[in-house]
Write a protein that holds these residues in place. Structure first.
Motif, PDB file in Angstrom:
ATOM      1  N   ASP A 272       2.254  -3.986 -39.141  1.00  0.00           N
ATOM      2  CA  ASP A 272       2.946  -3.796 -37.796  1.00  0.00           C
ATOM      3  C   ASP A 272       2.964  -2.694 -37.065  1.00  0.00           C
ATOM      4  O   ASP A 272       3.458  -2.490 -36.042  1.00  0.00           O
ATOM      5  CB  ASP A 272       4.091  -4.851 -37.511  1.00  0.00           C
ATOM      6  CG  ASP A 272       5.235  -4.041 -38.535  1.00  0.00           C
ATOM      7  OD1 ASP A 272       4.780  -3.178 -39.390  1.00  0.00           O
ATOM      8  OD2 ASP A 272       6.525  -3.987 -38.230  1.00  0.00           O
ATOM      9  N   ASN A 273       2.550  -1.583 -37.562  1.00  0.00           N
ATOM     10  CA  ASN A 273       2.579  -0.308 -36.783  1.00  0.00           C
ATOM     11  C   ASN A 273       1.398   0.424 -37.250  1.00  0.00           C
ATOM     12  O   ASN A 273       0.576  -0.037 -38.275  1.00  0.00           O
ATOM     13  CB  ASN A 273       3.799   0.551 -37.032  1.00  0.00           C
ATOM     14  CG  ASN A 273       3.877   0.948 -38.485  1.00  0.00           C
ATOM     15  OD1 ASN A 273       2.977   1.355 -39.104  1.00  0.00           O
ATOM     16  ND2 ASN A 273       5.225   0.766 -39.323  1.00  0.00           N
ATOM     17  N   LYS A 274       0.994   1.475 -36.630  1.00  0.00           N
ATOM     18  CA  LYS A 274      -0.203   2.148 -36.954  1.00  0.00           C
ATOM     19  C   LYS A 274      -0.227   3.552 -37.439  1.00  0.00           C
ATOM     20  O   LYS A 274      -0.765   4.523 -37.443  1.00  0.00           O
ATOM     21  CB  LYS A 274      -1.267   2.620 -35.464  1.00  0.00           C
ATOM     22  CG  LYS A 274      -1.723   1.043 -35.086  1.00  0.00           C
ATOM     23  CD  LYS A 274      -2.942   1.599 -33.988  1.00  0.00           C
ATOM     24  CE  LYS A 274      -3.540   0.431 -33.826  1.00  0.00           C
ATOM     25  NZ  LYS A 274      -3.051  -0.421 -32.386  1.00  0.00           N
ATOM     26  N   LEU A 275       1.004   3.421 -38.452  1.00  0.00           N
ATOM     27  CA  LEU A 275       1.533   4.858 -38.955  1.00  0.00           C
ATOM     28  C   LEU A 275       0.889   5.197 -40.278  1.00  0.00           C
ATOM     29  O   LEU A 275       0.685   6.179 -40.595  1.00  0.00           O
ATOM     30  CB  LEU A 275       3.081   4.770 -39.218  1.00  0.00           C
ATOM     31  CG  LEU A 275       3.963   4.712 -37.959  1.00  0.00           C
ATOM     32  CD1 LEU A 275       5.282   4.641 -38.022  1.00  0.00           C
ATOM     33  CD2 LEU A 275       3.597   6.034 -36.861  1.00  0.00           C
ATOM     34  N   PHE A 276       0.442   4.217 -40.909  1.00  0.00           N
ATOM     35  CA  PHE A 276      -0.096   4.176 -42.356  1.00  0.00           C
ATOM     36  C   PHE A 276      -1.675   3.703 -42.381  1.00  0.00           C
ATOM     37  O   PHE A 276      -1.779   2.855 -41.718  1.00  0.00           O
ATOM     38  CB  PHE A 276       0.793   3.470 -43.324  1.00  0.00           C
ATOM     39  CG  PHE A 276       2.324   4.039 -43.540  1.00  0.00           C
ATOM     40  CD1 PHE A 276       2.374   5.409 -44.132  1.00  0.00           C
ATOM     41  CD2 PHE A 276       3.225   3.612 -42.861  1.00  0.00           C
ATOM     42  CE1 PHE A 276       3.552   5.780 -44.186  1.00  0.00           C
ATOM     43  CE2 PHE A 276       4.466   4.268 -42.699  1.00  0.00           C
ATOM     44  CZ  PHE A 276       4.721   5.201 -43.670  1.00  0.00           C
ATOM     45  N   PHE A 329     -11.020   4.135 -34.349  1.00  0.00           N
ATOM     46  CA  PHE A 329      -9.985   4.906 -34.427  1.00  0.00           C
ATOM     47  C   PHE A 329     -10.030   6.434 -34.279  1.00  0.00           C
ATOM     48  O   PHE A 329      -9.299   7.243 -34.451  1.00  0.00           O
ATOM     49  CB  PHE A 329      -8.984   4.536 -35.475  1.00  0.00           C
ATOM     50  CG  PHE A 329      -8.175   3.173 -35.283  1.00  0.00           C
ATOM     51  CD1 PHE A 329      -7.143   3.192 -34.474  1.00  0.00           C
ATOM     52  CD2 PHE A 329      -9.111   1.847 -35.373  1.00  0.00           C
ATOM     53  CE1 PHE A 329      -6.478   1.998 -34.203  1.00  0.00           C
ATOM     54  CE2 PHE A 329      -8.530   0.783 -35.173  1.00  0.00           C
ATOM     55  CZ  PHE A 329      -7.059   0.810 -34.570  1.00  0.00           C
ATOM     56  N   LEU A 330     -11.292   6.603 -33.764  1.00  0.00           N
ATOM     57  CA  LEU A 330     -11.698   8.270 -33.854  1.00  0.00           C
ATOM     58  C   LEU A 330     -10.778   8.819 -32.776  1.00  0.00           C
ATOM     59  O   LEU A 330     -10.494  10.121 -33.008  1.00  0.00           O
ATOM     60  CB  LEU A 330     -13.084   8.618 -33.208  1.00  0.00           C
ATOM     61  CG  LEU A 330     -14.140   8.239 -34.479  1.00  0.00           C
ATOM     62  CD1 LEU A 330     -15.275   8.623 -33.798  1.00  0.00           C
ATOM     63  CD2 LEU A 330     -13.643   9.085 -35.696  1.00  0.00           C
ATOM     64  N   SER A 331     -10.238   8.157 -31.948  1.00  0.00           N
ATOM     65  CA  SER A 331      -9.246   8.953 -30.833  1.00  0.00           C
ATOM     66  C   SER A 331      -8.012   9.236 -31.468  1.00  0.00           C
ATOM     67  O   SER A 331      -7.338   9.923 -30.868  1.00  0.00           O
ATOM     68  CB  SER A 331      -9.275   8.094 -29.740  1.00  0.00           C
ATOM     69  OG  SER A 331      -8.618   6.649 -29.993  1.00  0.00           O
ATOM     70  N   LEU A 332      -7.516   8.494 -32.570  1.00  0.00           N
ATOM     71  CA  LEU A 332      -6.241   8.646 -33.033  1.00  0.00           C
ATOM     72  C   LEU A 332      -6.133   9.862 -33.499  1.00  0.00           C
ATOM     73  O   LEU A 332      -6.896  10.644 -34.350  1.00  0.00           O
ATOM     74  CB  LEU A 332      -5.698   7.547 -33.953  1.00  0.00           C
ATOM     75  CG  LEU A 332      -5.292   6.072 -33.478  1.00  0.00           C
ATOM     76  CD1 LEU A 332      -5.118   5.113 -34.843  1.00  0.00           C
ATOM     77  CD2 LEU A 332      -3.987   6.566 -32.726  1.00  0.00           C
TER      78      LEU A 332
ATOM     79  N   LEU B 243      10.644   7.490 -39.404  1.00  0.00           N
ATOM     80  CA  LEU B 243      10.636   8.523 -38.524  1.00  0.00           C
ATOM     81  C   LEU B 243       9.843   9.750 -38.925  1.00  0.00           C
ATOM     82  O   LEU B 243       9.054  10.267 -38.055  1.00  0.00           O
ATOM     83  CB  LEU B 243      12.165   9.046 -38.137  1.00  0.00           C
ATOM     84  CG  LEU B 243      12.567  10.196 -37.206  1.00  0.00           C
ATOM     85  CD1 LEU B 243      12.043   9.426 -35.771  1.00  0.00           C
ATOM     86  CD2 LEU B 243      13.941  10.454 -37.111  1.00  0.00           C
ATOM     87  N   ALA B 244      10.037   9.905 -40.328  1.00  0.00           N
ATOM     88  CA  ALA B 244       8.786  10.855 -40.787  1.00  0.00           C
ATOM     89  C   ALA B 244       7.573  10.413 -40.281  1.00  0.00           C
ATOM     90  O   ALA B 244       6.616  11.192 -39.887  1.00  0.00           O
ATOM     91  CB  ALA B 244       8.918  11.114 -42.189  1.00  0.00           C
ATOM     92  N   ALA B 245       7.043   9.322 -40.611  1.00  0.00           N
ATOM     93  CA  ALA B 245       5.761   8.885 -40.404  1.00  0.00           C
ATOM     94  C   ALA B 245       5.363   8.882 -38.709  1.00  0.00           C
ATOM     95  O   ALA B 245       4.256   9.439 -38.278  1.00  0.00           O
ATOM     96  CB  ALA B 245       5.623   7.405 -40.816  1.00  0.00           C
TER      97      ALA B 245
END
Lengths: 332, 332
Positions: A272-276, A329-332, B243-245
């Motif tokens: 649910d997020n793009k963090l990992f 996702f190259l822009s990330l 928050l770290a991510a």
């Protein structure tokens, strides 16, 4: 003033039956309901509100049976089910039933004793034989028969979309990777959809499955990469996101680049997020809609209504991540 | 045969009080308990087992209040709490209380009415004034006072370890990144530990915090990177893993490499597999132990026992990931 006992005597039934009629419990035959209502009218009986509320309160509880609340898909589902029940004044009792049919039967017994108003869950037992028609149970993903209503995502279409998207991304030989259990589950339709679409597109494909009881990551992927006809697989549809992520980790150890060498699509949409990373390309289940639909149908059953369908299948969506196409996702 | 009413009359109390004594409810004064037990003995009263079981059953329910079951830390906690309660024959009622104090007060009311045996949770209200001593409530992370027992990880030591590990990894200027709420929470000790250890090590540090009600990712990190004295920060301790991510994602957009330019440590330990990256270096909370300890302490309160401590702090552990040192995960 007439008592509930007077009503029961006049109707020729037990006090419990009168109570069930008053509280609109589904488990009463129409003839009986009529007899009791006639007696109530004739005697001008007014139910004791305190006792009634007490009875009602007991049944304002819904049991949620899940293999494990720890899994991200189930915890999202539980989140929305609790929210939906809360809005209707119901409470949720949580049960990690995983691998323990006795827990499930315990809740079924609570349902019979009117201590929970209904059950939503992923059930392992074929409880169909032990329950009467219209008993308030909603099963997610598992379909037993006419009595227990099933809410699920459109697994078949999901399987078709997955194959179609793999081909669109350039795959020439696709593999379906699955873990299956002995209980029949709608999840199997992911494979059927995949096979049908491969047939329609005329593309070569492989089915690779193992039983969940004997599953181990090392053996599963070790064996997969050993088989010669798997060497040129360049598209993988794994039947869950976790399995897709495990495949990607194993493939990397075999020197394969994702998505350059193999395109990968999962099922669920647990991120649910793009963090990992990797951000999986996946068939997203409509979790919130499935949860709210389950609550809505359950409450209708609790009110004693009959539902129109045995299975409610909700549409899925393809969500592109970074495991099918290099550019996204190259822009990330 | 004497009835419960006879016992109540002889003891000079209400029927409800007799019932509470029989069911070992904590909310009875010792003198009253003695009087009731004497009356039971004198009359040779045998409680009606059916009625008793019924009463007991009502109180075999524990409410779990969490901001949101969807969050991986809370769903892991809920998993182990349900498991612990189940082993003791208790059921779990789940409530996503997040942001809604009315939900919490509702459960407190259920507790007063004996409909739930106890509450475990992360409470937002200072309910201390509304409850009597020894009422069965266990609060996680939030400490209100003597009446409500608190179970938490050793946040202070966690903060010290985080700073120490950042320095060990080569950081010369460390920043504490936090989101705080108005309610007092043990979580604040993460910052205190960080500051104390920075003092002990004689290292330069920065505290950067925002209130959770006004928090937005973009503003938080946008502002952080604007400030001149933040430019040479080369170590970050974020007070949660999420928050770290988020920091890592924002830092990358500012051209910073993790861990080459900035070492990052989180808090919680929400990653239970190595499938998704980055694998955070983190202060791991002992979630299972916190859950089991909460259940154990709650059951002792339900039995009417007094606990020795107001706060139970469980030791944390540093778990190295790939955000503090370059070499660790090269083999993956």
């Amino acid at each position: 003033m007439p008592s509930i006992k007077d009503v029961a005597d006049l109707a020729g039934v037990g006090v419990g039956t009168v109570s069930r009629v008053i509280n609109n419990h589904p488990n009463v035959k129409p003839e009986t309901r009529e007899k009791v209502n006639a007696a109530i009218k004739q005697l001008n009986y007014v139910p004791n509100e305190v006792a009634r509320n007490f009875k009602m309160q007991k049944s304002k509880m819904v049991a949620l049976l899940l293999p494990s609340i720890w899994h991200p898909f189930f915890s999202e589902l539980a989140y929305y089910i609790e929210d939906g029940l809360d809005k209707e004044g119901f409470k949720l009792m949580l049960c990690n039933s995983g691998g323990r049919p006795d827990k499930e039967l315990y809740y079924l017994d609570m349902l019979n004793q009117n201590k929970v108003a209904g059950i939503i869950g992923i059930t392992y037992n074929d409880v169909e034989d032990n329950v009467s028609t219209d008993i308030p149970i909603i099963s997610i993903d598992r379909h037993f028969g006419k009595k227990i209503t099933c809410v699920t995502s459109d697994n078949y279409t999901g399987g078709r979309i997955a194959l179609k998207e793999l081909v669109k991304a350039g795959a020439k030989k696709a593999a379906y990777l699955g873990i299956h259990s002995s209980a029949y589950s709608e999840v199997r339709l992911r494979k059927t959809g995949f096979i049908d679409e491969a047939g329609a597109q005329g593309i070569e494909y492989i089915i690779y499955e193992e039983h969940d009881e004997t599953f181990s990551d090392d053996k599963y992927f070790g064996d997969f990469f050993k088989i010669k006809e798997h060497q040129d697989v360049d598209g993988v549809f794994a039947n869950t996101d976790i399995l897709a992520a495990k495949y990607i980790a194993a493939a990397k150890q075999h020197g394969l680049r994702i998505p350059e060498d193999v395109k990968v699509i999962g099922y669920d949409g647990i991120q649910d997020n793009k963090l990992f990373r990797p951000i999986l390309s996946t068939i997203r289940q409509p979790v919130e809609e499935m949860a709210r639909m389950s609550v809505r149908l359950l409450l209708r059953k609790i009110e004693g209504k009959t539902l129109e369908q045995d299975i409610y299948r909700l549409p899925v969506m393809y969500r592109e991540g970074e495991t099918t196409s290099c550019s996204v996702f190259l822009s990330l």
